[in-house]
Motif scaffolding. Structure first.
Motif, PDB file in Angstrom:
ATOM      1  N   TRP A 175       0.757  -1.306   0.076  1.00 57.14           N
ATOM      2  CA  TRP A 175       0.124   0.007  -0.078  1.00 57.14           C
ATOM      3  C   TRP A 175       0.821   1.180   0.020  1.00 57.14           C
ATOM      4  CZ3 TRP A 175      -2.603  -4.274   2.108  1.00 57.14           C
ATOM      5  CH2 TRP A 175      -3.712  -4.633   1.314  1.00 57.14           C
ATOM      6  N   GLY A 176       2.003   1.104   0.632  1.00 58.50           N
ATOM      7  CA  GLY A 176       2.947   2.369   0.846  1.00 58.50           C
ATOM      8  C   GLY A 176       3.440   2.604  -0.588  1.00 58.50           C
ATOM      9  N   ARG A 177       4.259   1.603  -0.839  1.00 54.59           N
ATOM     10  CA  ARG A 177       5.298   1.677  -1.971  1.00 54.59           C
ATOM     11  C   ARG A 177       4.683   1.446  -3.394  1.00 54.59           C
ATOM     12  NH1 ARG A 177       8.682   5.076   0.529  1.00 54.59           N
ATOM     13  NH2 ARG A 177      10.283   3.802   1.797  1.00 54.59           N
ATOM     14  N   GLY A 178       3.637   0.688  -3.287  1.00 55.42           N
ATOM     15  CA  GLY A 178       2.919   0.334  -4.634  1.00 55.42           C
ATOM     16  C   GLY A 178       3.460  -0.935  -5.232  1.00 55.42           C
ATOM     17  N   LEU A 179       4.223  -1.740  -4.633  1.00 54.86           N
ATOM     18  CA  LEU A 179       4.491  -3.029  -5.291  1.00 54.86           C
ATOM     19  C   LEU A 179       3.444  -4.012  -5.155  1.00 54.86           C
ATOM     20  CD1 LEU A 179       7.952  -3.772  -3.342  1.00 54.86           C
ATOM     21  CD2 LEU A 179       7.579  -2.784  -5.860  1.00 54.86           C
ATOM     22  N   SER A 180       3.580  -5.129  -6.187  1.00 50.96           N
ATOM     23  CA  SER A 180       2.276  -5.900  -6.253  1.00 50.96           C
ATOM     24  C   SER A 180       2.032  -6.884  -4.975  1.00 50.96           C
ATOM     25  CB  SER A 180       2.413  -6.872  -7.449  1.00 50.96           C
ATOM     26  OG  SER A 180       3.248  -7.768  -7.209  1.00 50.96           O
ATOM     27  N   ARG A 181       1.042  -6.922  -4.654  1.00 52.11           N
ATOM     28  CA  ARG A 181       0.801  -7.736  -3.465  1.00 52.11           C
ATOM     29  C   ARG A 181       1.233  -9.402  -3.752  1.00 52.11           C
ATOM     30  NH1 ARG A 181      -3.295  -8.200   0.388  1.00 52.11           N
ATOM     31  NH2 ARG A 181      -2.545  -9.882   1.839  1.00 52.11           N
ATOM     32  N   GLU A 182       1.222  -9.747  -5.110  1.00 46.94           N
ATOM     33  CA  GLU A 182       1.713 -11.064  -5.466  1.00 46.94           C
ATOM     34  C   GLU A 182       3.209 -11.291  -4.907  1.00 46.94           C
ATOM     35  OE1 GLU A 182       1.295 -11.947  -9.387  1.00 46.94           O
ATOM     36  OE2 GLU A 182       1.980 -14.020  -9.160  1.00 46.94           O
ATOM     37  N   SER A 183       3.951 -10.063  -5.321  1.00 47.95           N
ATOM     38  CA  SER A 183       5.471 -10.135  -5.104  1.00 47.95           C
ATOM     39  C   SER A 183       5.591 -10.282  -3.507  1.00 47.95           C
ATOM     40  CB  SER A 183       6.067  -9.049  -5.956  1.00 47.95           C
ATOM     41  OG  SER A 183       5.860  -7.801  -5.483  1.00 47.95           O
ATOM     42  N   ILE A 184       4.876  -9.426  -2.866  1.00 47.67           N
ATOM     43  CA  ILE A 184       5.039  -9.402  -1.548  1.00 47.67           C
ATOM     44  C   ILE A 184       4.889 -10.786  -0.808  1.00 47.67           C
ATOM     45  CG2 ILE A 184       3.915  -8.366   0.730  1.00 47.67           C
ATOM     46  CD1 ILE A 184       4.227  -5.787  -1.407  1.00 47.67           C
ATOM     47  N   GLU A 185       3.667 -11.497  -1.262  1.00 44.93           N
ATOM     48  CA  GLU A 185       3.383 -12.584  -0.640  1.00 44.93           C
ATOM     49  C   GLU A 185       4.407 -13.971  -1.029  1.00 44.93           C
ATOM     50  OE1 GLU A 185       1.292 -12.754   1.743  1.00 44.93           O
ATOM     51  OE2 GLU A 185       0.413 -10.777   1.297  1.00 44.93           O
TER      52      GLU A 185
END
Ligand code: TYD
Length: 209
Positions: A103-113
């Motif tokens: 939410w802060g930096r805008g990276l995809s949720r998929e890459s975070i998970e």
């Protein structure tokens, strides 16, 4: 029991987690109090890189450094403490990566998970206390405290208010997504009132009796 604390800068979680650790120890519970970033020896070195105002870190680098520090923390600190039967109280964990890097930096949720899954091998907290506080109030508290800026750890404090608003909105989404795990606690008011609320929600869940 693996319990994490989350919220934006200045929400008061570090004060509250220390109080809860002291309270549980007084009641005879063995507690491992730890934090991210910085809960392992490698994590301490990564913390100084991650929070330093001297670097303009690319969002992808930031994600992978948080994931690396988490992998080390889970392997060397969290899993061993849980195996010894201790309660692990951790100041920030995966929800911080979701809230800040997605939410802060805008990276995809998929890459975070994906990064989070590699780092943790699927280890999720039993419960998460989210100290809920509006971005304006939290950021002004954090800036008043100001120690981070002096210690050179002010890279996130220096972000615009809008960034902190997005992070707080991220926590709102996460609380709706994981209603069984994330417990929202009103972070406003003095530290004693907030602590009373935390003990009440843990008692209500029969986490402490
Ligand atoms: P912390 O030491 O908890 O700072 P504070 O007490 O001010 O909240 O966390 C340091 C910073 O690291 C915080 O600004 C949020 C950030 N962070 C991420 O962006 N992603 C993560 O995965 C983690 C664990 C922390």
């Amino acid at each position: 029991m693996f319990l994490t604390f989350e919220g934006i800068e200045g929400c008061g979680k570090s004060t509250q987690i220390e109080r809860l650790a002291a309270f549980l120890e007084w009641r005879g519970v063995k507690v491992a109090l730890t934090r991210e970033p910085g809960g392992s020896p490698i994590g301490k070195s990564l913390r100084s890189i991650l929070l330093s105002e001297s670097y303009a870190v690319a969002a992808e680098t930031e994600l992978l450094l948080y994931a690396a520090e988490r992998a080390e923390h889970v392997a060397k600190v969290i899993r061993p403490a849980l195996a010894r039967g201790e309660w692990v109280l951790c100041d920030r964990y995966g929800d911080a990566t979701r809230a800040y890097q997605h939410w802060g930096r805008g990276l995809s949720r998929e890459s975070i998970e994906t990064a989070h899954a590699i780092a943790t091998g699927g280890l999720e907290p039993d419960a998460t206390i989210w100290l809920k506080l509006g971005a304006e109030e939290a950021v002004s508290r954090a800036r008043l405290r100001n120690g981070k800026v002096k210690s050179g750890e002010g890279r996130f404090e220096a972000e615009a208010l809008d960034f902190h608003r997005r992070v707080e909105a991220g926590y709102v989404h996460l609380a709706a997504e994981f209603p069984e795990r994330i417990i929202a606690v009103d972070g406003s008011g003095d530290a004693d009132s907030v602590f009373t609320r935390i003990v009440a929600v843990l008692e209500a869940r029969h986490a402490i009796g």
